[in-house]
Scaffold this motif. Structure first.
Motif, PDB file in Angstrom:
ATOM      1  N   LEU A 166       0.819  -1.137   0.022  1.00 54.85           N
ATOM      2  CA  LEU A 166       0.032   0.180  -0.001  1.00 54.85           C
ATOM      3  C   LEU A 166       0.791   1.373  -0.051  1.00 54.85           C
ATOM      4  CD1 LEU A 166      -2.653  -1.053   2.473  1.00 54.85           C
ATOM      5  CD2 LEU A 166      -2.749  -1.164   0.148  1.00 54.85           C
ATOM      6  N   THR A 167       2.184   0.967   0.288  1.00 60.24           N
ATOM      7  CA  THR A 167       3.022   2.237   0.271  1.00 60.24           C
ATOM      8  C   THR A 167       4.175   2.016  -0.757  1.00 60.24           C
ATOM      9  OG1 THR A 167       4.123   1.382   2.537  1.00 60.24           O
ATOM     10  CG2 THR A 167       2.531   3.111   2.669  1.00 60.24           C
TER      11      THR A 167
ATOM     12  N   LYS B  87       3.399   3.159  -8.257  1.00 61.19           N
ATOM     13  CA  LYS B  87       1.976   3.539  -8.238  1.00 61.19           C
ATOM     14  C   LYS B  87       1.030   2.637  -8.709  1.00 61.19           C
ATOM     15  CE  LYS B  87       1.544   6.500 -11.979  1.00 61.19           C
ATOM     16  NZ  LYS B  87       0.884   8.220 -12.504  1.00 61.19           N
TER      17      LYS B  87
ATOM     18  N   ARG C 215       0.802   0.050  -5.893  1.00 56.55           N
ATOM     19  CA  ARG C 215      -0.233   0.435  -4.834  1.00 56.55           C
ATOM     20  C   ARG C 215      -1.653   0.090  -5.215  1.00 56.55           C
ATOM     21  NH1 ARG C 215       3.358   5.139  -4.960  1.00 56.55           N
ATOM     22  NH2 ARG C 215       1.785   6.265  -5.641  1.00 56.55           N
TER      23      ARG C 215
ATOM     24  N   PRO D 190      -0.002   4.394   5.050  1.00 57.42           N
ATOM     25  CA  PRO D 190      -0.376   5.331   3.935  1.00 57.42           C
ATOM     26  C   PRO D 190      -1.007   6.598   4.284  1.00 57.42           C
ATOM     27  CG  PRO D 190      -1.656   3.411   4.161  1.00 57.42           C
ATOM     28  CD  PRO D 190      -0.855   3.021   4.899  1.00 57.42           C
TER      29      PRO D 190
ATOM     30  N   SER E 297       1.380   9.536   5.030  1.00 57.53           N
ATOM     31  CA  SER E 297       2.250  10.068   4.157  1.00 57.53           C
ATOM     32  C   SER E 297       1.604  11.497   3.479  1.00 57.53           C
ATOM     33  CB  SER E 297       1.975   8.975   2.948  1.00 57.53           C
ATOM     34  OG  SER E 297       2.735   9.603   1.595  1.00 57.53           O
TER      35      SER E 297
ATOM     36  N   MET F 268      -0.573   8.624  -2.616  1.00 56.85           N
ATOM     37  CA  MET F 268      -0.387   7.685  -1.755  1.00 56.85           C
ATOM     38  C   MET F 268      -1.470   7.633  -0.607  1.00 56.85           C
ATOM     39  SD  MET F 268       2.328   5.255  -0.713  1.00 56.85           S
ATOM     40  CE  MET F 268       3.943   6.321  -0.993  1.00 56.85           C
ATOM     41  N   PHE F 269      -1.784   8.728   0.094  1.00 53.36           N
ATOM     42  CA  PHE F 269      -2.833   8.528   1.034  1.00 53.36           C
ATOM     43  C   PHE F 269      -4.345   8.659   0.365  1.00 53.36           C
ATOM     44  CE2 PHE F 269      -1.939  13.225   1.092  1.00 53.36           C
ATOM     45  CZ  PHE F 269      -3.112  13.636   0.685  1.00 53.36           C
TER      46      PHE F 269
ATOM     47  N   ALA G 220      -5.977   5.201   0.316  1.00 54.55           N
ATOM     48  CA  ALA G 220      -6.423   4.854   1.597  1.00 54.55           C
ATOM     49  C   ALA G 220      -7.463   5.395   2.191  1.00 54.55           C
ATOM     50  CB  ALA G 220      -4.919   5.131   2.537  1.00 54.55           C
TER      51      ALA G 220
END
Length: 654
Positions: A369-370, A374, A377, A403, A406, A411-412, A415
């Motif tokens: 997830l991190t 990309k 992810r 995440p 971040s 990234m976030f 999430a």
């Protein structure tokens, strides 16, 4: 007619594998048209596909007709016979007539002699070449005399097809005729290699194998082996391709190999993987994908480390083969590659394992997830969504902690989306803590998105928590509605009412002859903490006693205590419909009631009183937000109701 070398190569390949002759470039044909694109036509087709092919065959559009013939020939469709005969009779398109003739011969076999024989004497060399090639496809001794006659045709292309057809009809008996033409420089040398593949003797195979080692003849030899489907020559083909790096050439070879039965190429392809042949391992695995079995998958699973060392980009193909055959059975072999150095490998490992029902998907993909890539992810989030329906053990907030910490939006943001979908009401408080930098931040769009991620499971108290986390004030103590008649020349916002003199939550005030107004707690489920006075005061007993005249002003007050940990300046952003006034610690603030105003808070409790007046009962609302200079929720400031209400809430706003 002048043609490019690439076109000649492709046309030759198509003539062998499709039983099609292309001697002249068709009118308007793209220079990079790839006849090999039709090679992999499946032996079975749906009824809809075949029906469409019959329509295309009569369409008059050459490229549609070309593809339709390949489709119908692959299944030997008798329904195509009459349309093909019609095309053959069409004198306008020699190149499409030639293809139609070889298709007809493939479908009808010896029955097509009646169609083919007369065309062997046509003036057009394309038609003569197609006719003699068709006689080879039919393979009947009845056509041998015509083939021998065309061996002396004045056009080399016709002679070449005659030589190949003679080998197809006569087999070993044609060997002596072929033998003189294997010499370099002989114009029939390529045709002799093609013909030798149909002989089937060790001597003939030796000639074809030798041609594979000749850079000028290897393509002809490869095409010949594939056309004749001589599986005994597959190892020689593999040897000839050792060191080949041209993916285009390898792609053509892959398509050619698919013309063989899977039983013929399975063992050789497994051998490629085991024998450390880096340039061919990707093609080998791709071919094995077309022939999945437990035996094949067991051997491929056992060679994953070897494949990784030879060509990491072959691993995605291997994972796909294993997971589609038995994802649960081979997941343990694939799991170690979740942390491979190549992003494509990591991504494909995730996708493969996501098909396994018994895998611990949350645990397996958490690090991804991190991931720095990309696409990896994205694959991890997609896999979690596809393979799971609930939250992981320990809760979704804890699972997404990394995440969410971040600062990278790419990234976030995914999430936040997953948290929104899997959050439970029990996790609202930790979710607000984890999302505080978003919900209390200066990015309005991100603040709203994060708030909505939590709002889906929030109850009334949870909604107030979310509002406060954004800096909005909620809940409030409210009182009203007072009324004011502007006919005397005054307006309601400047006319004082008892709460302006003193806020006393235990007191009630008469309004007119039938109604008393009292302070009450106002709850809201709105994420911006707004008070909709129109909704709050729609109770029957209130409506009944309000004046019917829409010009009469309605006035309400809202009160809250702001608790500050230190003396500080904050920005008060207020939206009051329609007009409003504000008091802080008993002092009325100047300026507009709508918009932003800087206020001074002292340490401890600071009483905020807001008055909102509206004509009639439409658009009568209040929203107040506290922000610092940077647009964040101010640190060390909270709101609280001034006193425990003595009555039930005035309303719980939807």
């Amino acid at each position: 007619m002048i043609r490019t070398a690439r076109y000649v190569q492709l046309a030759s390949f198509a003539s062998l594998l499709l039983a099609t002759v292309v001697i002249a470039k068709p009118p308007g044909r793209p220079s990079k048209f790839n006849p090999a694109a039709h090679l992999a036509a499946p032996a079975t087709q749906s009824a809809v596909t075949l029906e469409q092919a019959l329509v295309d065959l009569s369409s008059g559009e050459w490229i549609s007709q070309w593809g339709a013939m390949d489709t119908l020939t692959a299944v030997k469709s008798k329904a195509a016979v009459e349309p093909l005969r019609k095309l053959i009779a069409d004198k306008a398109s020699p190149w499409i007539r030639a293809h139609a003739l070889t298709s007809l011969a493939t479908i009808l076999g010896e029955e097509a002699l009646v169609d083919v024989t007369p065309l062997a004497g046509e003036d057009d060399p394309q038609i003569r070449a197609a006719a003699v090639q068709s006689l080879g496809l039919i393979g009947s001794m009845k056509g041998k005399d015509i083939v021998l006659k065309l061996m002396t045709d004045k056009v080399p292309a016709v002679q070449q097809e005659a030589l190949v057809s003679l080998a197809r009809i006569d087999k070993a008996a044609a060997w002596d005729t072929l033998l003189p033409h294997f010499k370099d420089g002989d114009p029939l040398q390529p045709a002799s290699i093609r013909a030798a593949a149909w002989i089937g003797s060790d001597e003939a195979r030796a000639k074809v194998t030798a041609a594979l080692g000749n850079p000028y003849l290897r393509d002809v030899a490869t095409e010949a082996i594939t056309a004749a489907r001589d599986a005994k020559l597959i190892p020689a083909m593999i040897t000839s391709l050792t060191g080949e790096k041209d993916r285009y050439r390898l792609g053509i070879w892959e398509k050619a190999m698919l013309r063989f039965d899977a039983a013929d190429f399975t063992a050789p392809m497994l051998g490629v993987i085991k024998q450390n042949n880096p340039n061919l391992v990707r093609s080998a695995v791709k071919l094995l994908q077309s022939a999945p079995s437990k035996e094949v998958c067991d051997q491929v699973a056992g060679q994953l480390k070897s494949i990784a060392g030879q060509d990491p980009l072959a691993l995605p193909l291997a994972f796909d083969l294993l997971s589609r055959f038995d994802a649960d059975g081979y997941k343990d072999a694939i799991i170690p590659f979740l942390h491979h150095a190549t992003p494509d490998v990591r991504r494909s490992a995730i996708e493969a394992i996501s098909r396994a029902r018994t895998a611990d998907h949350f645990a397996l993909y958490q690090d991804e997830l991190t991931d720095t890539d990309k696409t990896v992810r994205a694959a991890a989030y997609q896999a979690i969504r596809r393979a799971t329906q609930t939250a992981p053990e320990g809760g979704i907030v804890k699972y997404l902690a990394k995440p969410l910490e971040s600062t990278d939006r790419e990234m976030f943001y995914p999430a936040l989306e997953l948290l929104r979908d899997r959050l439970s009401r029990a996790e609202i408080t930790p979710a607000l803590a984890a999302l505080d930098k978003f919900i209390g931040g200066s990015d309005k769009d991100l603040r709203e998105f994060a708030a909505k991620a939590v709002a889906g499971v929030a109850d009334e108290q949870g909604a107030a928590q979310i509002a406060r986390a954004q800096g909005f004030i909620a809940p409030w103590m409210v009182i009203g509605p007072f009324t004011h008649d502007p006919a005397d020349g005054t307006n309601g916002i400047d006319t004082p009412y008892p709460p302006e003199a003193k806020v006393d939550f235990d007191k009630s005030y008469p309004v007119g002859e039938e109604r008393q107004v009292t302070w009450a707690l106002f709850l809201t489920t709105r994420l911006d903490g707004a008070i909709d006075f129109t909704y709050a005061y729609q109770q029957d007993e209130v409506k009944r006693t309000l004046p019917a005249d829409p010009k009469i002003h309605r006035i309400a007050y809202a009160c809250v205590d702001l608790m500050s940990e230190a003396d500080q300046k904050v920005n008060l952003a207020m939206a009051a419909q329609r007009s409003g006034a504000v008091w802080l610690n008993g002092q009325r603030l100047g300026g507009e009631a709508n918009g932003n105003v800087e206020i001074d808070l002292h340490k401890g409790a600071n009483r905020l009183l807001v008055k909102v007046a509206a004509d009639g009962t439409k658009d009568w609302s209040l929203r107040v937000q506290l922000l610092d200079k940077a647009g964040h929720r101010p640190a060390g400031v909270t709101s609280t109701i001034p006193a425990a209400p003595a009555t039930q809430p005035a309303a719980t706003q939807p």
